[in-house]
Enzyme design. Structure first.
Site, PDB file in Angstrom:
ATOM      1  N   CYS A 165       0.834  -1.262  -0.089  1.00  0.00           N
ATOM      2  CA  CYS A 165      -0.022  -0.082   0.040  1.00  0.00           C
ATOM      3  C   CYS A 165       0.823   1.197   0.059  1.00  0.00           C
ATOM      4  O   CYS A 165       2.016   1.228   0.179  1.00  0.00           O
ATOM      5  CB  CYS A 165      -0.965  -0.038   1.280  1.00  0.00           C
ATOM      6  N   ARG A 171       3.101   0.803  -6.823  1.00  0.00           N
ATOM      7  CA  ARG A 171       3.063  -0.268  -5.724  1.00  0.00           C
ATOM      8  C   ARG A 171       1.881  -1.290  -6.040  1.00  0.00           C
ATOM      9  O   ARG A 171       1.964  -2.446  -5.528  1.00  0.00           O
ATOM     10  CB  ARG A 171       2.846   0.455  -4.637  1.00  0.00           C
ATOM     11  N   TRP A 187      -3.791  -2.125  -0.984  1.00  0.00           N
ATOM     12  CA  TRP A 187      -4.002  -3.267  -1.712  1.00  0.00           C
ATOM     13  C   TRP A 187      -4.395  -4.208  -0.804  1.00  0.00           C
ATOM     14  O   TRP A 187      -3.978  -4.381   0.409  1.00  0.00           O
ATOM     15  CB  TRP A 187      -2.599  -3.735  -2.111  1.00  0.00           C
ATOM     16  N   ASN A 223      -0.091   0.455   6.196  1.00  0.00           N
ATOM     17  CA  ASN A 223       0.605  -0.607   5.423  1.00  0.00           C
ATOM     18  C   ASN A 223       0.864  -1.671   6.096  1.00  0.00           C
ATOM     19  O   ASN A 223       1.468  -1.334   7.178  1.00  0.00           O
ATOM     20  CB  ASN A 223       1.697   0.049   4.467  1.00  0.00           C
ATOM     21  N   GLY A 224       0.805  -2.972   5.954  1.00  0.00           N
ATOM     22  CA  GLY A 224       1.168  -3.969   6.559  1.00  0.00           C
ATOM     23  C   GLY A 224       0.009  -4.784   7.039  1.00  0.00           C
ATOM     24  O   GLY A 224      -1.197  -4.935   6.649  1.00  0.00           O
ATOM     25  N   GLU A 282      11.429 -17.412 -16.069  1.00  0.00           N
ATOM     26  CA  GLU A 282      11.116 -15.944 -15.934  1.00  0.00           C
ATOM     27  C   GLU A 282      10.506 -15.417 -17.063  1.00  0.00           C
ATOM     28  O   GLU A 282       9.428 -14.623 -17.074  1.00  0.00           O
ATOM     29  CB  GLU A 282      12.607 -15.176 -15.993  1.00  0.00           C
ATOM     30  N   LYS A 338       6.574 -13.553 -16.369  1.00  0.00           N
ATOM     31  CA  LYS A 338       6.327 -12.282 -17.050  1.00  0.00           C
ATOM     32  C   LYS A 338       5.162 -12.349 -18.040  1.00  0.00           C
ATOM     33  O   LYS A 338       4.170 -11.308 -17.873  1.00  0.00           O
ATOM     34  CB  LYS A 338       7.498 -11.713 -17.968  1.00  0.00           C
ATOM     35  N   GLU A 362       2.044 -12.863 -15.622  1.00  0.00           N
ATOM     36  CA  GLU A 362       1.854 -11.467 -14.671  1.00  0.00           C
ATOM     37  C   GLU A 362       1.152 -10.265 -15.412  1.00  0.00           C
ATOM     38  O   GLU A 362       0.203  -9.816 -14.801  1.00  0.00           O
ATOM     39  CB  GLU A 362       3.476 -10.924 -14.351  1.00  0.00           C
ATOM     40  N   HIS A 385       8.796 -35.831 -18.598  1.00  0.00           N
ATOM     41  CA  HIS A 385       8.443 -36.295 -17.273  1.00  0.00           C
ATOM     42  C   HIS A 385       7.034 -35.681 -16.999  1.00  0.00           C
ATOM     43  O   HIS A 385       6.892 -35.541 -15.490  1.00  0.00           O
ATOM     44  CB  HIS A 385       9.510 -36.105 -16.311  1.00  0.00           C
ATOM     45  N   LYS A 421       4.083  -3.756  -6.554  1.00  0.00           N
ATOM     46  CA  LYS A 421       5.729  -3.680  -6.911  1.00  0.00           C
ATOM     47  C   LYS A 421       6.528  -4.249  -5.800  1.00  0.00           C
ATOM     48  O   LYS A 421       7.450  -4.992  -5.785  1.00  0.00           O
ATOM     49  CB  LYS A 421       5.760  -2.398  -7.453  1.00  0.00           C
TER      50      LYS A 421
END
Length: 607
Positions: free
Chosen positions: A2, A27, A74, A98-99, A479, A483, A486, A502, A602
């Site tokens: 946040c 963020r 958030w 925030n938290g 990666e 991406k 995301e 496999h 973020k």
């Protein structure tokens, strides 16, 4: 995650708060709000969704006052809604947070026993109700806030505003970052320096457990033990251009394009002008005294560590363990007293990584961090903090920070190889020469964007995708898949090519795009053999390789992307570029929110 901003100003504060919150949008958030004190009266406005919704609300329902707090939320406890949005208010106090308050259920029970009810589903409401309860007993605002803080367990950054107190703000930090800004007859609070950069360049970072009492002309800080704390005021030179799009449609596009410049900056900062030695900013490391590396990170930074594991083990003969930060301390790994623990975090505030660092503290011989924010918590708590020098990264999906992390890790691996006798002076000089050529190769890769965009548009219509790679290209496959999912919301998975038989091969059909990352190296033939298995089952192969690889293995592939020739040691950095551009253009084709993808933040500052 946040965003918090607070202002004790000399002008109407509502537009200043909203503008500062815009600088914290990167963020991630799902609602926003502000509260002000005007002629002693406390009032607030909140809205779900983007900040434009809050701005529209303020046009129709203006909020006057020269003292205020703001927040982008958030959601953790409680769904995104107006009632759950911050600031929370009860009686004479408003709070942004925030938290996570971990003991909020117990505190709610205590408050319920006092006949105090709840209107939201959030843990933060507990904070305002407790503070208002203490105010009702006759405590002063500072006493009430501090009494509340004494009862809270968990991680938090908090900012309090009080009715009837237009020259008072109280801030506290435990786990989540918080900074104080110093102006001329004004004071500010922010989650980070970016929020405050248009207002001031004089910043004080609160330490763990700090509490601050602010007026327009003063700030009094006490530490976790209640003792006066004289925290340093630092001048932060934040280039305003770095937090603008600079003509690009998205921050992510801008940050992908910036990679040649920031990588060149990082290489120059870690090497001498002659290109023959590696020197570390802020200190040095003796890898001959180290018997093992423990590398810990989250998300894309974790993948950077997985690439680095190949480098350290193959180039320097140094064993490496790589852990996801959220699992590390719960696994309770034994730590060799001669090992170095390396923590990688773009923000330097990642809660899980910070907790892992604290687990390793006192056990490992040295705590080393790679961060993009030199004044971050992880940097301050490390024996040696190494900057990756990516500059401000706004897009939630990491791009230039990833390649800068890889670049600094590559330099560390080369330093270790040289110190441990696995690389002689001539070999080091040769590798550093290759490294200095890397920004130019990245530019050549960026020139392939029209081709990559065309391929991405074809992938964008798919619901699933697979990425394959061997050796250091295996983490890069992970990666690329990360991406893609995301920002385009296409389900994608990255696998070691040898693992295809496999299990994952069961997914292959004519609708499945399979991105094969295969530069011409010692593992090329084996990767191409796995690629042929995909093509034999109708899979649509996108082959990312170099000119020699394309000449030998392009027959029958669906699409090909040809990269410039590169020292195999550095291919994971170079090949990150097409992986980034594939995901970016697939997301643009689908019309998703590239810079602020749904549900993501973020900087993950809660566990």
């Amino acid at each position: 995650m946040c965003g918090i901003v607070g202002v004790l100003g000399t002008h109407e504060v509502a537009p200043i708060l909203v503008e500062s919150l815009k600088r914290l949008e990167y963020r991630g958030y799902d609602s926003a709000g502000i509260a002000t004190v005007n002629s002693g009266a406390l009032d607030r406005r909140r809205a779900v969704g983007k900040l434009i919704n809050l701005s529209d609300l303020l046009v129709h329902e203006p909020l006057a006052g020269k003292s205020g707090i703001g927040h982008t939320r958030w959601a953790t406890h409680g769904a995104p809604s107006v009632k759950n949005a911050h600031p929370h208010q009860a009686g004479r106090v408003a709070v942004v947070h925030n938290g996570i308050i971990e003991n909020f259920k117990e505190l709610r029970t205590d408050l319920a026993n006092e006949g105090i009810g709840f209107k939201t589903e959030t843990d933060t409401e507990t904070v305002v109700l407790l503070t208002q309860h203490f105010l009702s007993t006759g405590m002063s605002p500072q006493e009430a806030a501090f009494a509340t803080l004494d009862l809270l367990d968990g991680a938090f950054a908090l900012c309090f505003l009080f009715e009837g107190e237009d020259d008072l703000m109280i801030a506290a930090r435990k786990g989540s970052p918080l900074a104080i800004g110093h102006g001329e007859g004004e004071m500010y609070v922010g989650s980070d320096a970016i929020a405050l950069s248009p207002l001031t360049d004089r910043i004080t970072y609160l330490n763990e457990g700090d509490r601050a009492v602010l007026t327009r002309t003063s700030v009094v800080i006490t530490d976790a033990a209640g003792r006066p704390a004289n925290r340093e005021i630092k001048r932060i030179q934040l280039d305003a251009a770095r937090v603008e799009k600079g003509g690009h449609k998205h921050f992510m596009a801008k940050e992908i394009a910036e990679q040649p410049v920031v990588l060149a900056d990082a290489i120059a900062a870690y090497t001498d002008a002659a290109g023959k030695t590696i020197s570390l900013p802020n200190g040095d490391l003796d890898f001959t005294a180290c018997d093992r590396l423990s590398m810990v990170a989250c998300g894309t930074a974790f993948i950077a560590c997985q690439v680095a594991k190949y480098w350290f083990e193959q180039e320097a003969g140094l064993p490496v363990d790589v852990d996801i930060a959220s699992e590390y301390r719960y696994r309770k790994p034994p730590i060799s007293p001669n090992s170095y623990a390396v923590f990688v975090s773009q923000s330097g505030e990642t809660a899980d990584t910070l907790a892992a660092l604290r687990y390793a503290e006192g056990k490992a011989a040295k705590i080393v961090s790679l961060v993009n924010v030199p004044e971050s918590s992880i940097a301050r708590e490390s024996d040696l903090a190494l900057p990756i020098l990516a500059g401000t990264e706004i897009g939630v999906a990491s791009t230039k920070a990833f390649t800068c992390q890889l670049t600094v890790l590559a330099l560390l691996a080369l330093k270790a190889a040289f110190q441990r006798g696995h690389l002689d002076e001539a070999g080091l000089t040769e590798r550093l020469a290759s490294l200095r050529n890397l920004p130019g190769l990245i530019n050549q890769a960026l020139a392939m964007e029209p081709v990559i965009k065309s391929v991405a548009r074809k992938i964008a219509v798919s619901t699933d995708a697979i990425y394959l790679g061997r050796g250091p290209m295996y983490p890069l496959a992970m990666e690329g898949a990360l991406k893609l999912k995301e920002i385009s919301y296409i389900h994608a998975e990255g696998y070691a090519s040898g693992e295809l038989k496999h299990g994952p091969i069961a997914l292959i059909d004519k609708n499945m795009p399979v991105v094969v990352i295969a530069p011409m190296d010692e593992l090329f033939d084996k990767t191409i053999s796995n690629m042929q298995e995909v093509m034999a089952r109708g899979g649509k192969v996108v082959l990312i390789t170099d000119r020699e690889g394309a000449l030998g293995a392009s027959d029958g592939v669906w699409e090909g992307i040809v990269m410039p020739e590169c020292d195999p040691f550095l291919t994971p950095i170079l090949y990150a570029v097409p992986a980034q551009l594939l995901s970016y253009h697939a997301a643009v084709a689908k019309g998703t929110d590239v810079d602020q993808p749904r549900n993501l933040a973020k900087s993950v500052t809660v566990e």
